[in-house]
Design a protein around this motif. Structure first.
Motif, PDB file in Angstrom:
ATOM      1  N   ASN A  33       3.218  29.936  31.620  1.00  0.00           N
ATOM      2  CA  ASN A  33       2.420  31.167  31.650  1.00  0.00           C
ATOM      3  C   ASN A  33       3.235  32.422  31.346  1.00  0.00           C
ATOM      4  OD1 ASN A  33      -0.220  30.493  31.917  1.00  0.00           O
ATOM      5  ND2 ASN A  33      -0.528  31.725  33.729  1.00  0.00           N
ATOM      6  N   ARG A  34       4.339  32.269  30.625  1.00  0.00           N
ATOM      7  CA  ARG A  34       5.012  33.450  30.108  1.00  0.00           C
ATOM      8  C   ARG A  34       4.161  34.074  29.005  1.00  0.00           C
ATOM      9  NH1 ARG A  34       8.019  36.018  33.519  1.00  0.00           N
ATOM     10  NH2 ARG A  34       9.778  34.828  34.263  1.00  0.00           N
ATOM     11  N   TRP A  35       3.321  33.242  28.398  1.00  0.00           N
ATOM     12  CA  TRP A  35       2.319  33.725  27.462  1.00  0.00           C
ATOM     13  C   TRP A  35       0.976  33.159  27.877  1.00  0.00           C
ATOM     14  CZ3 TRP A  35       6.339  31.207  24.135  1.00  0.00           C
ATOM     15  CH2 TRP A  35       7.325  32.118  23.765  1.00  0.00           C
ATOM     16  N   ALA A  36      -0.091  33.801  27.418  1.00  0.00           N
ATOM     17  CA  ALA A  36      -1.430  33.248  27.621  1.00  0.00           C
ATOM     18  C   ALA A  36      -2.067  33.056  26.256  1.00  0.00           C
ATOM     19  CB  ALA A  36      -2.277  34.196  28.463  1.00  0.00           C
ATOM     20  N   LEU A  37      -2.722  31.939  26.082  1.00  0.00           N
ATOM     21  CA  LEU A  37      -3.402  31.648  24.820  1.00  0.00           C
ATOM     22  C   LEU A  37      -4.886  31.821  25.034  1.00  0.00           C
ATOM     23  CD1 LEU A  37      -3.339  30.515  21.932  1.00  0.00           C
ATOM     24  CD2 LEU A  37      -3.512  28.232  22.907  1.00  0.00           C
ATOM     25  N   LYS A  38      -5.496  32.691  24.234  1.00  0.00           N
ATOM     26  CA  LYS A  38      -6.904  32.976  24.432  1.00  0.00           C
ATOM     27  C   LYS A  38      -7.626  33.010  23.095  1.00  0.00           C
ATOM     28  CE  LYS A  38     -10.128  36.334  26.271  1.00  0.00           C
ATOM     29  NZ  LYS A  38     -10.311  37.647  26.894  1.00  0.00           N
ATOM     30  N   ARG A  70     -14.955  35.329  34.987  1.00  0.00           N
ATOM     31  CA  ARG A  70     -14.383  34.507  33.919  1.00  0.00           C
ATOM     32  C   ARG A  70     -12.960  34.937  33.569  1.00  0.00           C
ATOM     33  NH1 ARG A  70     -16.454  35.837  29.691  1.00  0.00           N
ATOM     34  NH2 ARG A  70     -18.188  37.211  30.230  1.00  0.00           N
ATOM     35  N   GLU A  71     -12.758  36.239  33.412  1.00  0.00           N
ATOM     36  CA  GLU A  71     -11.469  36.726  32.938  1.00  0.00           C
ATOM     37  C   GLU A  71     -10.353  36.550  33.958  1.00  0.00           C
ATOM     38  OE1 GLU A  71     -10.652  37.702  29.894  1.00  0.00           O
ATOM     39  OE2 GLU A  71     -12.702  37.190  29.322  1.00  0.00           O
ATOM     40  N   MET A  72     -10.673  36.503  35.234  1.00  0.00           N
ATOM     41  CA  MET A  72      -9.629  36.359  36.239  1.00  0.00           C
ATOM     42  C   MET A  72      -8.983  34.981  36.194  1.00  0.00           C
ATOM     43  SD  MET A  72     -11.861  36.083  39.766  1.00  0.00           S
ATOM     44  CE  MET A  72     -10.419  36.267  40.813  1.00  0.00           C
ATOM     45  N   ASN A  73      -9.540  34.069  35.375  1.00  0.00           N
ATOM     46  CA  ASN A  73      -8.904  32.760  35.206  1.00  0.00           C
ATOM     47  C   ASN A  73      -7.513  32.895  34.599  1.00  0.00           C
ATOM     48  OD1 ASN A  73     -10.984  31.215  36.252  1.00  0.00           O
ATOM     49  ND2 ASN A  73     -12.055  31.093  34.303  1.00  0.00           N
ATOM     50  N   ILE A  74      -7.311  33.969  33.808  1.00  0.00           N
ATOM     51  CA  ILE A  74      -5.976  34.229  33.259  1.00  0.00           C
ATOM     52  C   ILE A  74      -4.977  34.389  34.393  1.00  0.00           C
ATOM     53  CG2 ILE A  74      -4.577  35.853  31.921  1.00  0.00           C
ATOM     54  CD1 ILE A  74      -7.064  36.557  30.336  1.00  0.00           C
ATOM     55  N   LEU A  75      -5.394  35.142  35.420  1.00  0.00           N
ATOM     56  CA  LEU A  75      -4.521  35.389  36.566  1.00  0.00           C
ATOM     57  C   LEU A  75      -4.518  34.197  37.512  1.00  0.00           C
ATOM     58  CD1 LEU A  75      -5.569  39.066  37.273  1.00  0.00           C
ATOM     59  CD2 LEU A  75      -3.585  38.267  35.988  1.00  0.00           C
ATOM     60  N   HIS A  76      -5.617  33.459  37.556  1.00  0.00           N
ATOM     61  CA  HIS A  76      -5.702  32.294  38.437  1.00  0.00           C
ATOM     62  C   HIS A  76      -4.692  31.232  38.016  1.00  0.00           C
ATOM     63  CE1 HIS A  76      -7.433  29.504  41.273  1.00  0.00           C
ATOM     64  NE2 HIS A  76      -7.547  28.599  40.323  1.00  0.00           N
ATOM     65  N   SER A  77      -4.550  31.040  36.697  1.00  0.00           N
ATOM     66  CA  SER A  77      -3.564  30.077  36.218  1.00  0.00           C
ATOM     67  C   SER A  77      -2.154  30.588  36.490  1.00  0.00           C
ATOM     68  CB  SER A  77      -3.754  29.818  34.719  1.00  0.00           C
ATOM     69  OG  SER A  77      -3.630  31.017  33.986  1.00  0.00           O
ATOM     70  N   ASP A  78      -1.995  31.909  36.441  1.00  0.00           N
ATOM     71  CA  ASP A  78      -0.696  32.494  36.741  1.00  0.00           C
ATOM     72  C   ASP A  78      -0.305  32.256  38.197  1.00  0.00           C
ATOM     73  OD1 ASP A  78       1.558  34.080  35.989  1.00  0.00           O
ATOM     74  OD2 ASP A  78       0.715  35.743  37.132  1.00  0.00           O
ATOM     75  N   LYS A  79      -1.299  32.081  39.055  1.00  0.00           N
ATOM     76  CA  LYS A  79      -1.048  31.823  40.471  1.00  0.00           C
ATOM     77  C   LYS A  79      -0.233  30.549  40.659  1.00  0.00           C
ATOM     78  CE  LYS A  79      -3.729  30.931  44.698  1.00  0.00           C
ATOM     79  NZ  LYS A  79      -5.099  30.770  45.238  1.00  0.00           N
ATOM     80  N   LYS A  80      -0.368  29.612  39.726  1.00  0.00           N
ATOM     81  CA  LYS A  80       0.308  28.323  39.849  1.00  0.00           C
ATOM     82  C   LYS A  80       1.598  28.263  39.034  1.00  0.00           C
ATOM     83  CE  LYS A  80      -4.136  26.027  40.550  1.00  0.00           C
ATOM     84  NZ  LYS A  80      -5.079  25.011  40.041  1.00  0.00           N
ATOM     85  N   GLY A 132       5.182  27.991  37.964  1.00  0.00           N
ATOM     86  CA  GLY A 132       6.187  27.262  38.711  1.00  0.00           C
ATOM     87  C   GLY A 132       7.574  27.873  38.689  1.00  0.00           C
ATOM     88  N   LEU A 133       8.241  27.845  37.536  1.00  0.00           N
ATOM     89  CA  LEU A 133       9.649  28.172  37.456  1.00  0.00           C
ATOM     90  C   LEU A 133       9.940  29.614  37.844  1.00  0.00           C
ATOM     91  CD1 LEU A 133      12.449  27.204  36.696  1.00  0.00           C
ATOM     92  CD2 LEU A 133      11.967  27.815  34.315  1.00  0.00           C
ATOM     93  N   TRP A 134       9.149  30.561  37.371  1.00  0.00           N
ATOM     94  CA  TRP A 134       9.421  31.966  37.630  1.00  0.00           C
ATOM     95  C   TRP A 134       8.663  32.521  38.830  1.00  0.00           C
ATOM     96  CZ3 TRP A 134       9.400  30.107  32.624  1.00  0.00           C
ATOM     97  CH2 TRP A 134      10.581  30.319  31.906  1.00  0.00           C
ATOM     98  N   GLY A 135       7.674  31.798  39.304  1.00  0.00           N
ATOM     99  CA  GLY A 135       6.874  32.315  40.409  1.00  0.00           C
ATOM    100  C   GLY A 135       5.866  33.340  39.924  1.00  0.00           C
ATOM    101  N   ARG A 136       4.948  33.667  40.777  1.00  0.00           N
ATOM    102  CA  ARG A 136       3.900  34.608  40.413  1.00  0.00           C
ATOM    103  C   ARG A 136       4.402  36.036  40.580  1.00  0.00           C
ATOM    104  NH1 ARG A 136      -2.160  34.434  42.933  1.00  0.00           N
ATOM    105  NH2 ARG A 136      -3.045  36.148  41.758  1.00  0.00           N
ATOM    106  N   SER A 137       4.165  36.898  39.585  1.00  0.00           N
ATOM    107  CA  SER A 137       4.705  38.249  39.609  1.00  0.00           C
ATOM    108  C   SER A 137       3.934  39.128  40.592  1.00  0.00           C
ATOM    109  CB  SER A 137       4.629  38.862  38.211  1.00  0.00           C
ATOM    110  OG  SER A 137       3.275  39.128  37.862  1.00  0.00           O
ATOM    111  N   ARG A 138       4.589  40.217  41.000  1.00  0.00           N
ATOM    112  CA  ARG A 138       3.953  41.161  41.914  1.00  0.00           C
ATOM    113  C   ARG A 138       2.729  41.801  41.261  1.00  0.00           C
ATOM    114  NH1 ARG A 138       6.852  46.576  44.431  1.00  0.00           N
ATOM    115  NH2 ARG A 138       5.045  47.338  45.604  1.00  0.00           N
ATOM    116  N   GLN A 139       2.859  42.157  39.966  1.00  0.00           N
ATOM    117  CA  GLN A 139       1.734  42.764  39.250  1.00  0.00           C
ATOM    118  C   GLN A 139       0.546  41.812  39.184  1.00  0.00           C
ATOM    119  OE1 GLN A 139       2.201  43.416  35.027  1.00  0.00           O
ATOM    120  NE2 GLN A 139       0.948  45.264  35.074  1.00  0.00           N
ATOM    121  N   SER A 140       0.838  40.537  38.948  1.00  0.00           N
ATOM    122  CA  SER A 140      -0.234  39.553  38.888  1.00  0.00           C
ATOM    123  C   SER A 140      -0.939  39.434  40.236  1.00  0.00           C
ATOM    124  CB  SER A 140       0.325  38.195  38.468  1.00  0.00           C
ATOM    125  OG  SER A 140      -0.709  37.234  38.366  1.00  0.00           O
TER     126      SER A 140
END
Length: 244
Positions: free
Chosen positions: A64-69, A129-139, A141-149
């Motif tokens: 999730n360093r990038w999002a594909l939409k 619907r759009e919060m799914n972008i952030l929902h996937s960011d919740k999981k 792994g390597l970098w953890g979820r950002s404060r902004q997210s």
């Protein structure tokens, strides 16, 4: 800032090496051990460069360093956006809210409440619907979820809750009343005096004033406006001045 300078320098060096490999004609150089090693390295780079690019892109998507939409599917093709989830989400929400005046400023003299309720429901559905972008960011792994997210995810949950509460309280009652008066073409006055108003010949604000829960729905609209003005507008930098 120092971290970004290092990254840029690394990219420049790698790009320079690849450029030189394209420009140099290694076969014309003396067949020394160094040149043989350079030829081998050049061959390996050209063989594995496409695979390396694919691996980097996949890692970016999976972590999730990038999002594909897919923004729009049409006969013209598919638009694919690569970005980090937070910035993609902010841009998408800003573009959506730039056309949703009634979320920030409702005009009781001109706005049709029935159409406004539709707009509010569309906004509710959009954020779900759009919060799914952030929902996937919740999981992530390597970098953890950002404060902004985290902040965006919390705010979006709050937006969905505010809109859901408003729609649950007012949508069904108003629409049943509005459908009845529009189909019967007459509106009984709220105070019970005088002849009924003719629906199709009466300004919309005058019709709505005779809704039996008019004060309650107006208060609800104002509460939504206050929330979006105070908590949503600053985060997504919405220009509300254009609406007067």
């Amino acid at each position: 800032m120092g971290k970004w300078i290092k990254r840029i320098l690394i990219i420049v060096v790698i790009a320079g090496v690849i450029y030189l490999m394209f420009r140099w004609n290694l076969s014309s150089l003396p067949n020394t051990r160094v040149i043989q090693n350079m030829k081998t390295l050049s061959t390996l780079v050209f063989e594995f460069l496409p695979l390396l690019i694919i691996v980097i892109l996949l890692l970016g998507l999976l972590t999730n360093r990038w999002a594909l939409k897919v923004e729009r599917l049409s006969f013209g093709g598919i638009n694919v956006l690569f970005d980090n989830p937070e910035q993609l989400y902010i841009r998408t929400v800003r573009a959506f809210l730039d056309t949703k005046r009634t979320l920030f400023k409702i005009d009781f003299e001109r706005d049709n409440f029935d159409e406004t309720l539709t707009s509010y429901y569309n906004a509710y559905d959009f954020f779900r619907r759009e919060m799914n972008i952030l929902h996937s960011d919740k999981k992530r792994g390597l970098w953890g979820r950002s404060r902004q997210s985290n902040q965006l995810y919390t705010l979006t949950n709050r937006i969905v809750q505010v809109l859901n509460d408003f729609l649950t309280s007012h949508q069904n009652d108003f629409r049943r009343w509005y459908r009845h008066v529009s189909e019967s073409d007459q509106v009984n006055r709220l105070d019970g005096t005088g002849d009924p108003l003719v629906f199709h010949m009466t300004p919309i604000h005058e019709i709505q004033r005779h809704y039996y829960k008019y004060d309650a729905i107006c208060t609800g609209f104002q509460e939504v406006n206050t929330f979006f003005m105070n908590e949503v507008r600053p985060v997504f930098d919405i220009n509300v001045e254009k609406w007067g």
